[in-house]
Every structure is written in structure tokens, then in C-alpha cells.
Design a protein around this motif. Structure first.
Motif, mmCIF file in Angstrom:
data_model
loop_
_atom_site.group_PDB
_atom_site.id
_atom_site.type_symbol
_atom_site.label_atom_id
_atom_site.label_comp_id
_atom_site.label_asym_id
_atom_site.label_seq_id
_atom_site.Cartn_x
_atom_site.Cartn_y
_atom_site.Cartn_z
ATOM 1 N N LEU A 296 -8.941 -6.509 -18.633
ATOM 2 C CA LEU A 296 -9.096 -7.506 -19.485
ATOM 3 C C LEU A 296 -8.831 -6.971 -21.036
ATOM 4 C CD1 LEU A 296 -12.129 -9.691 -18.525
ATOM 5 C CD2 LEU A 296 -9.845 -10.426 -18.598
ATOM 6 N N VAL A 297 -9.009 -5.754 -21.107
ATOM 7 C CA VAL A 297 -8.993 -5.194 -22.772
ATOM 8 C C VAL A 297 -7.531 -5.506 -23.053
ATOM 9 C CG1 VAL A 297 -8.755 -2.992 -23.965
ATOM 10 C CG2 VAL A 297 -10.661 -3.341 -22.278
ATOM 11 N N PRO A 298 -6.455 -5.250 -22.688
ATOM 12 C CA PRO A 298 -5.131 -5.372 -23.306
ATOM 13 C C PRO A 298 -4.838 -6.957 -23.365
ATOM 14 C CG PRO A 298 -4.704 -4.822 -21.053
ATOM 15 C CD PRO A 298 -6.119 -4.443 -21.459
ATOM 16 N N LEU A 299 -5.456 -7.863 -22.526
ATOM 17 C CA LEU A 299 -5.414 -9.251 -22.805
ATOM 18 C C LEU A 299 -6.260 -9.704 -23.841
ATOM 19 C CD1 LEU A 299 -5.737 -10.315 -18.952
ATOM 20 C CD2 LEU A 299 -3.555 -10.443 -20.229
ATOM 21 N N SER B 82 -9.103 -18.588 -29.585
ATOM 22 C CA SER B 82 -8.289 -19.536 -30.333
ATOM 23 C C SER B 82 -9.161 -20.394 -31.216
ATOM 24 C CB SER B 82 -7.673 -20.717 -29.243
ATOM 25 O OG SER B 82 -8.633 -21.131 -28.471
ATOM 26 N N GLU B 83 -10.398 -20.295 -30.897
ATOM 27 C CA GLU B 83 -11.273 -20.983 -32.015
ATOM 28 C C GLU B 83 -11.521 -19.963 -33.250
ATOM 29 O OE1 GLU B 83 -12.404 -23.586 -31.903
ATOM 30 O OE2 GLU B 83 -12.047 -24.479 -29.624
ATOM 31 N N ILE B 84 -11.425 -18.806 -33.191
ATOM 32 C CA ILE B 84 -11.647 -17.949 -34.324
ATOM 33 C C ILE B 84 -11.295 -18.481 -35.835
ATOM 34 C CG2 ILE B 84 -11.403 -15.696 -35.452
ATOM 35 C CD1 ILE B 84 -11.316 -14.466 -32.747
ATOM 36 N N ASN C 173 -15.604 -23.346 -24.067
ATOM 37 C CA ASN C 173 -15.808 -22.222 -23.436
ATOM 38 C C ASN C 173 -15.023 -22.181 -22.042
ATOM 39 O OD1 ASN C 173 -17.102 -19.616 -23.522
ATOM 40 N ND2 ASN C 173 -18.444 -20.167 -21.802
ATOM 41 N N GLU C 174 -14.191 -21.130 -22.034
ATOM 42 C CA GLU C 174 -13.438 -20.964 -20.794
ATOM 43 C C GLU C 174 -13.955 -20.392 -19.591
ATOM 44 O OE1 GLU C 174 -10.205 -21.751 -21.015
ATOM 45 O OE2 GLU C 174 -10.218 -22.366 -23.198
ATOM 46 N N LEU C 175 -13.458 -20.530 -18.526
ATOM 47 C CA LEU C 175 -14.008 -20.008 -16.932
ATOM 48 C C LEU C 175 -13.253 -18.793 -17.067
ATOM 49 C CD1 LEU C 175 -13.675 -23.138 -14.826
ATOM 50 C CD2 LEU C 175 -15.615 -22.174 -16.016
ATOM 51 N N ARG C 176 -14.071 -17.789 -16.406
ATOM 52 C CA ARG C 176 -13.503 -16.690 -16.205
ATOM 53 C C ARG C 176 -12.258 -16.529 -15.175
ATOM 54 N NH1 ARG C 176 -16.137 -11.120 -17.257
ATOM 55 N NH2 ARG C 176 -15.261 -9.708 -15.923
ATOM 56 N N THR C 177 -11.212 -15.969 -15.825
ATOM 57 C CA THR C 177 -10.206 -15.840 -14.653
ATOM 58 C C THR C 177 -9.857 -14.456 -14.012
ATOM 59 O OG1 THR C 177 -8.620 -15.401 -16.534
ATOM 60 C CG2 THR C 177 -9.168 -17.650 -16.005
ATOM 61 N N VAL C 178 -10.303 -13.425 -14.500
ATOM 62 C CA VAL C 178 -10.260 -12.324 -14.018
ATOM 63 C C VAL C 178 -11.461 -11.385 -13.800
ATOM 64 C CG1 VAL C 178 -9.237 -9.866 -14.484
ATOM 65 C CG2 VAL C 178 -7.873 -11.869 -15.204
ATOM 66 N N GLY C 179 -11.894 -11.026 -12.561
ATOM 67 C CA GLY C 179 -13.141 -10.253 -12.205
ATOM 68 C C GLY C 179 -14.061 -11.296 -12.021
ATOM 69 N N GLN C 180 -15.376 -10.659 -12.090
ATOM 70 C CA GLN C 180 -16.559 -11.504 -11.792
ATOM 71 C C GLN C 180 -17.631 -11.539 -12.989
ATOM 72 O OE1 GLN C 180 -18.067 -10.535 -7.940
ATOM 73 N NE2 GLN C 180 -16.576 -11.834 -6.788
ATOM 74 N N SER C 181 -18.252 -12.294 -13.239
ATOM 75 C CA SER C 181 -19.314 -12.470 -14.424
ATOM 76 C C SER C 181 -20.193 -11.505 -14.190
ATOM 77 C CB SER C 181 -19.844 -13.616 -14.640
ATOM 78 O OG SER C 181 -20.819 -13.477 -15.485
ATOM 79 N N HIS C 182 -20.763 -10.433 -15.091
ATOM 80 C CA HIS C 182 -21.804 -9.597 -14.888
ATOM 81 C C HIS C 182 -23.173 -10.164 -15.321
ATOM 82 C CE1 HIS C 182 -18.627 -6.615 -14.728
ATOM 83 N NE2 HIS C 182 -18.102 -7.134 -15.857
ATOM 84 N N TYR C 183 -23.172 -11.378 -15.690
ATOM 85 C CA TYR C 183 -24.334 -12.090 -16.024
ATOM 86 C C TYR C 183 -24.880 -12.844 -14.997
ATOM 87 C CZ TYR C 183 -27.180 -13.705 -19.948
ATOM 88 O OH TYR C 183 -28.295 -14.063 -20.995
ATOM 89 N N MET D 17 -18.305 -11.715 -30.018
ATOM 90 C CA MET D 17 -17.891 -12.514 -28.978
ATOM 91 C C MET D 17 -18.042 -11.699 -27.583
ATOM 92 S SD MET D 17 -13.904 -12.474 -29.697
ATOM 93 C CE MET D 17 -13.477 -13.432 -27.985
ATOM 94 N N ASP D 18 -18.051 -12.295 -26.572
ATOM 95 C CA ASP D 18 -17.901 -11.833 -25.387
ATOM 96 C C ASP D 18 -16.475 -11.030 -25.014
ATOM 97 O OD1 ASP D 18 -20.624 -12.372 -24.633
ATOM 98 O OD2 ASP D 18 -20.243 -14.174 -23.641
ATOM 99 N N GLY D 19 -16.357 -9.898 -24.065
ATOM 100 C CA GLY D 19 -15.177 -9.410 -24.227
ATOM 101 C C GLY D 19 -14.489 -9.913 -22.863
ATOM 102 N N ASP D 20 -14.962 -10.754 -22.207
ATOM 103 C CA ASP D 20 -14.368 -11.382 -21.027
ATOM 104 C C ASP D 20 -13.406 -12.533 -21.229
ATOM 105 O OD1 ASP D 20 -16.192 -13.474 -21.663
ATOM 106 O OD2 ASP D 20 -17.376 -12.842 -20.002
ATOM 107 N N LEU D 21 -13.024 -13.002 -22.332
ATOM 108 C CA LEU D 21 -12.370 -14.001 -22.614
ATOM 109 C C LEU D 21 -13.047 -15.301 -22.138
ATOM 110 C CD1 LEU D 21 -8.489 -12.516 -21.769
ATOM 111 C CD2 LEU D 21 -9.638 -13.032 -24.062
ATOM 112 N N GLN D 22 -14.094 -15.316 -22.015
ATOM 113 C CA GLN D 22 -14.585 -16.705 -21.916
ATOM 114 C C GLN D 22 -15.226 -17.181 -23.067
ATOM 115 O OE1 GLN D 22 -17.417 -15.326 -18.419
ATOM 116 N NE2 GLN D 22 -17.480 -17.610 -18.678
#
Length: 312
Positions: A22-25, A107-109, A200-210, A98-103
Motif C-alpha cells: 500500500l505504501v506506493p499507492l 481526496s479530502e485533504i 471513509n473508504e472500504l479497504r481494497t488491499v489486504g485485511q484490516s489490522h483493527y 491519517m491511517d496508512g491503509d487508504l481507508q
């Protein structure tokens, strides 16, 4: 270059944990939304001792873009401290966390940046969108318990995503407790805020750690940092249990003196369960408070940095 570094208008701080893909995205999305503002900015990624290739991904992003900076921690400290680490390195006049998982949508910044320049100290973002139905229900229960039952004054349904001015961040950085929640600290600093509803976006890559357990533990940490209500409630429960015990005792005494009633097995079992549960619950809360006190009095460092990238 030095002039730009000393006059950064906006810092964006995000935490990364086992999300190397997710880092480059994340960097691309933040950059795409910040560039049109035509301001000097920096992106600070805090690696919370990931066990995958997240550190390598952050280092690569820093080499490709000097506006990206990385902080890699030497042990896992959790998101609340990790985001605080990034805030201590932030140099901007305004700081987004912000969270780093793109949730949390980058675009709101721009909208957040525009809103805080109206004179607010902090802008909260809220959303009722969660990854799953269970996440949404537990989140709603969490906020209702915190506000309605325990009486905590706080912005409900808030996300990690917030923007603060430089003065606010400096005050935040003076809070050194190890048992910390971002929500618990920011509410203590200023009441000059605005709230923005975001998608707030749904996670599209990987699974939530929360997970549910982490959410529950976070609720306890926030509750303990914001209120003594659990201890007060336990005292009230104690008085109610005492009154119930007195009335039940009087009832059974009358039954014993004036009626031929055999000893009640049910009443004994219920009494054991009632007072046993209350005792365990009370001891649990007391233990949690004592644990928090013990952690603080040791005065250990809040964090230790393993390595930084693009940071002098």
C-alpha cells in the motif's frame, strides 16, 4: 531546498504496519491530491516495526521523492504512539494525521486544509462507513457506551484523519503519557474545532489490522484516559448490590421465621454469581487503572527510532 524545508505549509503523517504493497499507492494518492494546492508539503510515513517489506517500501518511496520522509521504529508501539512519533517530526504550519491503509480518503485533504484556515485549531473527520457490518455495529456500540453511559464529551464516529494547526501540534507533543489515545489527548487541548463528514473508504488491499479485540482495548484505553466513570459506576453498583442484599436477606429471614420453607439453592447460586461478577468486574477496572499508573511511573521512553529516511 532549505528554504522549502523551513517553510512547509502542510505535513501529512500516516502510519504503516505490514502494508508494504500500500505504501506506493498511499504516496501516489496523497501527492495527486496535494499537488494542485501548489504549496510546500511533506509526507511522513511511520513504520511501526512491520515484519514484512514495509520498511523497504518506505525507503524506496523516500529515494524516489524527497518530499516523502520515513521513520522506522525499533519496536512495535501501536498506532496511537506511532502517529504521535510522526507528529513530532512534522514541520508544517498544518499537520494532517491519517491511517496508512487508504481507508481515510486523501481526496479530502484539500477540503480539510481549506477549512482549518478559517481559524480552527483542529478539524475532525467523521464517518459511519466501516469494513463490515460487525465493524459498524461494534463501532456504534463503542461510541454510544463512551458518550451515553460513561458521559465522555467527545466527537462521535471520528476517524484517525484530522488536521491541526502548528500551535495545536506543539501542545500535543508536550503530552508524554505512554498509555495514550489520540482522541483522548486532542479533546483535552482545544474546543475550537470543526467537524467534517467524509466518505471513509472500504479497504481494497489486504485485511484490516483493527480487530474487535483491538477496538475493545482501544475503547478501554480511551475511557481510562478520559474519565473515572468506571470506578464511580462500580461504587454505585456496590451500593445497589448492598441494598438488594439487605432486602433479599429480610425476605428470607421472614420466610425462615414464619413459614416452613426449605433452604433455597437458587438464591445462593444467584447471590454467588451476582457478587462474584461484580467483584471481578470491579477488580478488572482497578487493575486496568493500576496498570496504566505503573506504566507511567516507570518513565520509559515513548519510542525508539531505528532509522529515518530523508530526515536530518
Amino acid at each position: 531546498m532549505e528554504t522549502e524545508q523551513n517553510n512547509i505549509a502542510l505535513s501529512i503523517v500516516a502510519t504503516v504496519y505490514n502494508d508494504s504493497e500500500l505504501v506506493p499507492l498511499l504516496v501516489a494518492e496523497i501527492t495527486k491530491n496535494i499537488e494542485p494546492l501548489e504549496i510546500a508539503y511533506e509526507i511522513i510515513l511511520v513504520n511501526d516495526f512491520s515484519t514484512d517489506l514495509s520498511e523497504h517500501a518506505i525507503e524506496k518511496a523516500c529515494k524516489e521523492n524527497k518530499k516523502v520522509k520515513g521513520v522506522s521504529l525499533s519496536r512495535k508501539v501501536g498506532q496511537q504512539i506511532a502517529i504521535s512519533v510522526g507528529m513530532r517530526y512534522a514541520k508544517g504550519d498544518y499537520v494532517v494525521i491519517m491511517d496508512g491503509d487508504l481507508q481515510n480518503p486523501p481526496s479530502e485533504i484539500p477540503r480539510m486544509y481549506s477549512e482549518i484556515q478559517k481559524g480552527y485549531d483542529i478539524i475532525y473527520t467523521t464517518s459511519k462507513v466501516r469494513n463490515t457490518f460487525i465493524d459498524r455495529m461494534t463501532s456504534e456500540l463503542f461510541w454510544k457506551m463512551l458518550i451515553k453511559i460513561f458521559g465522555v464529551t467527545i466527537v462521535p464516529n471520528q476517524l484517525m484523519m484530522k488536521i491541526m494547526n502548528k500551535s495545536f501540534v506543539e501542545k500535543y507533543n508536550n503530552y508524554n503519557e505512554i498509555n495514550r489515545t489520540v482522541e483522548g489527548i486532542v479533546v483535552d487541548i482545544s474546543s475550537n474545532y470543526q467537524v467534517l463528514e467524509v466518505g471513509n473508504e472500504l479497504r481494497t488491499v489486504g485485511q484490516s489490522h483493527y480487530t474487535f479485540i483491538k477496538r475493545f482495548n482501544h475503547m478501554l484505553d480511551m475511557l481510562i484516559s478520559l474519565s473515572n466513570a468506571p470506578l464511580n459506576m462500580m461504587i454505585h453498583f456496590g451500593w445497589i448490590a448492598l441494598l438488594i442484599t439487605i432486602f433479599v436477606s429480610i425476605y428470607h429471614l421472614i420466610q425462615f421465621l414464619f413459614y416452613s420453607v426449605p433452604a433455597g439453592f437458587t438464591s445462593i447460586i444467584l447471590s454467588i454469581f451476582l457478587f462474584g461478577s461484580l467483584t471481578i468486574l470491579l477488580l478488572g477496572f482497578i487493575g486496568k487503572y493500576l496498570s496504566a499508573i505503573y506504566t507511567e511511573v516507570r518513565k520509559r521512553p515513548l519510542f525508539n527510532v531505528k532509522q529515518t529516511f530523508n530526515i536530518e
